[in-house]
Design a protein around this motif. Structure first.
Motif, PDB file in Angstrom:
ATOM      1  N   GLU A  21       0.838  -1.201   0.000  1.00  0.00           N
ATOM      2  CA  GLU A  21       0.000   0.000   0.000  1.00  0.00           C
ATOM      3  C   GLU A  21       0.875   1.254   0.000  1.00  0.00           C
ATOM      4  N   HIS A  22       1.932   1.231   0.816  1.00  0.00           N
ATOM      5  CA  HIS A  22       2.823   2.391   0.910  1.00  0.00           C
ATOM      6  C   HIS A  22       3.433   2.719  -0.455  1.00  0.00           C
ATOM      7  N   PHE A  23       4.011   1.713  -1.110  1.00  0.00           N
ATOM      8  CA  PHE A  23       4.674   1.974  -2.386  1.00  0.00           C
ATOM      9  C   PHE A  23       3.677   2.224  -3.503  1.00  0.00           C
ATOM     10  N   PHE A  24       2.476   1.629  -3.377  1.00  0.00           N
ATOM     11  CA  PHE A  24       1.448   1.910  -4.374  1.00  0.00           C
ATOM     12  C   PHE A  24       1.049   3.377  -4.305  1.00  0.00           C
ATOM     13  N   ARG A  25       0.922   3.902  -3.071  1.00  0.00           N
ATOM     14  CA  ARG A  25       0.594   5.321  -2.889  1.00  0.00           C
ATOM     15  C   ARG A  25       1.636   6.200  -3.578  1.00  0.00           C
ATOM     16  N   HIS A  26       2.900   5.817  -3.429  1.00  0.00           N
ATOM     17  CA  HIS A  26       3.989   6.650  -3.931  1.00  0.00           C
ATOM     18  C   HIS A  26       4.216   6.485  -5.427  1.00  0.00           C
ATOM     19  N   GLU A  27       4.088   5.260  -5.910  1.00  0.00           N
ATOM     20  CA  GLU A  27       4.502   4.990  -7.291  1.00  0.00           C
ATOM     21  C   GLU A  27       3.357   4.930  -8.284  1.00  0.00           C
ATOM     22  N   ALA A  28       2.129   4.647  -7.826  1.00  0.00           N
ATOM     23  CA  ALA A  28       1.029   4.451  -8.762  1.00  0.00           C
ATOM     24  C   ALA A  28       0.822   5.670  -9.650  1.00  0.00           C
ATOM     25  N   GLY A  29       0.744   6.852  -9.042  1.00  0.00           N
ATOM     26  CA  GLY A  29       0.514   8.050  -9.840  1.00  0.00           C
ATOM     27  C   GLY A  29       1.619   8.298 -10.842  1.00  0.00           C
ATOM     28  N   LYS A  30       2.863   8.008 -10.451  1.00  0.00           N
ATOM     29  CA  LYS A  30       3.989   8.219 -11.356  1.00  0.00           C
ATOM     30  C   LYS A  30       3.903   7.288 -12.564  1.00  0.00           C
ATOM     31  N   VAL A  31       3.587   6.022 -12.301  1.00  0.00           N
ATOM     32  CA  VAL A  31       3.553   5.053 -13.401  1.00  0.00           C
ATOM     33  C   VAL A  31       2.338   5.295 -14.294  1.00  0.00           C
ATOM     34  N   VAL A  32       1.179   5.605 -13.690  1.00  0.00           N
ATOM     35  CA  VAL A  32      -0.001   5.923 -14.495  1.00  0.00           C
ATOM     36  C   VAL A  32       0.282   7.133 -15.375  1.00  0.00           C
ATOM     37  N   SER A  33       0.951   8.136 -14.820  1.00  0.00           N
ATOM     38  CA  SER A  33       1.299   9.337 -15.598  1.00  0.00           C
ATOM     39  C   SER A  33       2.203   8.971 -16.766  1.00  0.00           C
ATOM     40  N   TRP A  34       3.176   8.138 -16.482  1.00  0.00           N
ATOM     41  CA  TRP A  34       4.125   7.750 -17.524  1.00  0.00           C
ATOM     42  C   TRP A  34       3.424   6.961 -18.635  1.00  0.00           C
ATOM     43  N   LEU A  35       2.607   5.982 -18.258  1.00  0.00           N
ATOM     44  CA  LEU A  35       1.891   5.176 -19.252  1.00  0.00           C
ATOM     45  C   LEU A  35       0.917   6.033 -20.058  1.00  0.00           C
ATOM     46  N   THR A  36       0.258   6.988 -19.383  1.00  0.00           N
ATOM     47  CA  THR A  36      -0.679   7.859 -20.084  1.00  0.00           C
ATOM     48  C   THR A  36       0.056   8.753 -21.071  1.00  0.00           C
ATOM     49  N   GLY A  37       1.264   9.175 -20.697  1.00  0.00           N
ATOM     50  CA  GLY A  37       2.058   9.967 -21.616  1.00  0.00           C
ATOM     51  C   GLY A  37       2.431   9.201 -22.869  1.00  0.00           C
ATOM     52  N   VAL A  38       2.625   7.889 -22.729  1.00  0.00           N
ATOM     53  CA  VAL A  38       2.986   7.047 -23.876  1.00  0.00           C
ATOM     54  C   VAL A  38       1.766   6.730 -24.734  1.00  0.00           C
ATOM     55  N   PHE A  39       0.649   6.374 -24.072  1.00  0.00           N
ATOM     56  CA  PHE A  39      -0.499   5.838 -24.806  1.00  0.00           C
ATOM     57  C   PHE A  39      -1.647   6.820 -24.984  1.00  0.00           C
ATOM     58  N   GLY A  40      -1.603   7.978 -24.315  1.00  0.00           N
ATOM     59  CA  GLY A  40      -2.646   8.978 -24.497  1.00  0.00           C
ATOM     60  C   GLY A  40      -3.682   8.965 -23.382  1.00  0.00           C
ATOM     61  N   MET A  41      -4.344  10.123 -23.193  1.00  0.00           N
ATOM     62  CA  MET A  41      -5.323  10.269 -22.127  1.00  0.00           C
ATOM     63  C   MET A  41      -6.514   9.331 -22.293  1.00  0.00           C
ATOM     64  N   GLU A  42      -6.837   8.968 -23.554  1.00  0.00           N
ATOM     65  CA  GLU A  42      -7.983   8.083 -23.755  1.00  0.00           C
ATOM     66  C   GLU A  42      -7.744   6.692 -23.174  1.00  0.00           C
ATOM     67  N   ARG A  43      -6.473   6.397 -22.841  1.00  0.00           N
ATOM     68  CA  ARG A  43      -6.139   5.092 -22.252  1.00  0.00           C
ATOM     69  C   ARG A  43      -5.916   5.199 -20.743  1.00  0.00           C
ATOM     70  N   LEU A  44      -6.476   6.238 -20.140  1.00  0.00           N
ATOM     71  CA  LEU A  44      -6.267   6.462 -18.710  1.00  0.00           C
ATOM     72  C   LEU A  44      -6.750   5.285 -17.868  1.00  0.00           C
ATOM     73  N   GLN A  45      -7.969   4.804 -18.140  1.00  0.00           N
ATOM     74  CA  GLN A  45      -8.490   3.681 -17.369  1.00  0.00           C
ATOM     75  C   GLN A  45      -7.623   2.441 -17.566  1.00  0.00           C
ATOM     76  N   TRP A  46      -7.155   2.246 -18.765  1.00  0.00           N
ATOM     77  CA  TRP A  46      -6.279   1.104 -19.082  1.00  0.00           C
ATOM     78  C   TRP A  46      -4.993   1.197 -18.259  1.00  0.00           C
ATOM     79  N   ALA A  47      -4.407   2.410 -18.195  1.00  0.00           N
ATOM     80  CA  ALA A  47      -3.178   2.599 -17.419  1.00  0.00           C
ATOM     81  C   ALA A  47      -3.416   2.329 -15.941  1.00  0.00           C
ATOM     82  N   GLU A  48      -4.550   2.795 -15.419  1.00  0.00           N
ATOM     83  CA  GLU A  48      -4.880   2.536 -14.014  1.00  0.00           C
ATOM     84  C   GLU A  48      -5.004   1.038 -13.752  1.00  0.00           C
ATOM     85  N   ASP A  49      -5.651   0.325 -14.687  1.00  0.00           N
ATOM     86  CA  ASP A  49      -5.850  -1.120 -14.514  1.00  0.00           C
ATOM     87  C   ASP A  49      -4.509  -1.863 -14.503  1.00  0.00           C
TER      88      ASP A  49
END
Length: 442
Positions: A21-49
């Motif tokens: 939980e601790h590392f998910f809090r810290h890293e989740a937003g960073k990784v979702v941001s990075w994946l969204t930057g690669v694949f686009g905002m329309e893939r936001l839910q996909w990146a979260e999943d």
């Protein structure tokens, strides 16, 4: 992952969950941001999943194979591997597979060489872009902050619901509508400029404000304080203040508020995790460097004509931080600031806090009358602090039975152990005072 990367022995399940939980809090937003930057905002839910699945894998494997030496890097790398697997299955990415795979692999390779999988320089900017994208003005305003908290800060719908004094179902609907709107409008992954900035900046600041508040007083879990959330909110606020589009007086005012409140974190709880009220705190242990930083940003916030809610709240925090002890607190000044605050923020929580300031100036009876006169006090029916404040006023008036009733209501509404212990202590004190009063001769 080889055996040398893991600790010896299998860690207990509770420890794994806490660390994940601790590392998910810290890293989740960073990784979702990075994946969204690669694949686009329309893939936001996909990146979260994808990131959520990486956390599930951590919970499944760490109890058996040990916690890796770099848990954050493990979660980040696992999310990237999952993203690679998914794009190889989708026709839409077949033509770009080699370029995308190379981009992901090169990032993963760079992190593997340094042992740092967070890509701070890249992801910090991407996280800021995604925060502004979540707060696009065409996304419903009530959904913007909820989406940013969920996506970038790892908040659960329950935590967001607590922050907005609403239900989980309402938050779930907001999140669904926000994601649909992002897909429909194909909202770009960018920081706006000019007139487009103003409405988005307010929502971004609100997100940071609520992130800090969850760290300062958690809505769930064993600990009242989650200091890492406070530090992260301050870090992101400082980053925003350094950015040309975010260097605004209200940004500095929010930073001042967060720094001044963070200065008191060392005395928020005792060694056993129990709440320390303001009267009980050892002010010598407050972080003087953080207070100085807050006062500095408060000065920067004065470089304009605007007075935001953050300016007024920072002024209130400064009154507390600069008082040598509780008795010397400038309550009349705090009340004046709250009078200004209720003029621009009709939140019932603000009205509740003003009633506390009023009681410190004019007495508990005035505090009770202020609460009774609140037009929207029903919004606090599920807020434990409302009943705790009522109990405090009644107790000062020696209406011990009424105070005990309010404390029982408060106990039903909090799940935090530290808050429950404080309320039980006050309830026991009420019972003792009531008994003493009954036995005293008229």
């Amino acid at each position: 992952m080889n055996q040398s990367e893991q600790q010896n022995g299998s860690p207990p399940g509770g420890e794994v969950f806490r660390l994940a939980e601790h590392f998910f809090r810290h890293e989740a937003g960073k990784v979702v941001s990075w994946l969204t930057g690669v694949f686009g905002m329309e893939r936001l839910q996909w990146a979260e999943d994808v990131v959520q699945e990486a956390l599930v894998k951590a919970l499944q494997t760490w109890p058996y194979y040990g916690i890796p030496k770099n848990p954050a890097g493990w979660i980040t790398q696992t999310a990237k591997n999952l993203a690679l697997d998914l794009i190889r299955r989708e026709k839409v990415f077949r033509k770009k597979e080699s370029q995308i795979a190379a981009l992901i692999e090169s990032s993963a390779g760079a992190s593997a060489g340094t042992g740092d999988a967070t890509f701070e320089t890249e992801i910090t900017d991407e996280r800021l872009r995604l925060m502004f994208a979540c707060c696009h003005p065409l996304v419903p305003r009530e959904a913007q902050t909820a989406l940013a908290l969920k996506t970038l800060c790892g908040f659960s719908p329950a935590e967001i619901a607590k922050a907005f004094l609403t239900s989980e179902a309402a938050i779930a609907k907001r999140l669904t509508r926000a994601r649909q709107k992002i897909r429909e409008l194909q909202i770009p992954f960018e920081i706006p400029s000019g007139a487009e900035l103003v409405p988005r900046l307010d929502s971004v600041l609100e997100t940071l404000y609520l992130l800090f508040n969850e760290g300062y007083k958690a809505s769930y879990g064993e600990s009242l304080v989650k200091e890492e959330l406070c530090r992260e909110a301050i870090r992101l606020g400082a980053l925003l203040a350094e950015h040309p589009v975010g260097n605004q007086p209200r940004t500095h005012a929010l930073l001042a508020l967060m720094c001044l409140n963070a200065a008191r974190l060392p005395e928020r709880v005792d060694s056993e995790g129990n709440i320390l009220c303001l009267k009980e705190q050892d002010r010598a242990r407050w972080d003087r460097a953080m207070i100085a930083r807050g006062i500095l940003h408060l000065g920067h916030s004065a470089s304009g004509d605007e007075v935001s809610v953050y300016h007024l709240q920072a002024g209130i925090a400064a009154c507390h931080c600069t008082a040598s002890d509780y008795a010397s607190t400038d309550w009349p000044q705090i009340l004046a600031l709250y009078d200004g605050l209720v003029g621009i923020d009709d939140s019932p929580v603000v009205a509740l806090n003003r009633a506390v300031a009023l009681a410190n100036v004019q007495g508990p009876r005035a505090g009770l009358e202020a609460l009774a006169a609140m037009p929207n006090r029903h919004a606090l029916d599920s807020y434990y602090l409302y009943y705790a404040v009522l109990a405090e006023f009644e107790n000062e008036l020696q209406e011990f039975d009424a105070a005990a009733g309010h404390l029982r209501n408060a106990l039903k509404l909090t799940e935090l152990r530290s808050e429950q212990l404080l309320l039980r202590r006050r309830l026991e004190s009420c019972a003792e005072q009531s008994l003493t009063s009954a036995q005293s001769p008229n």
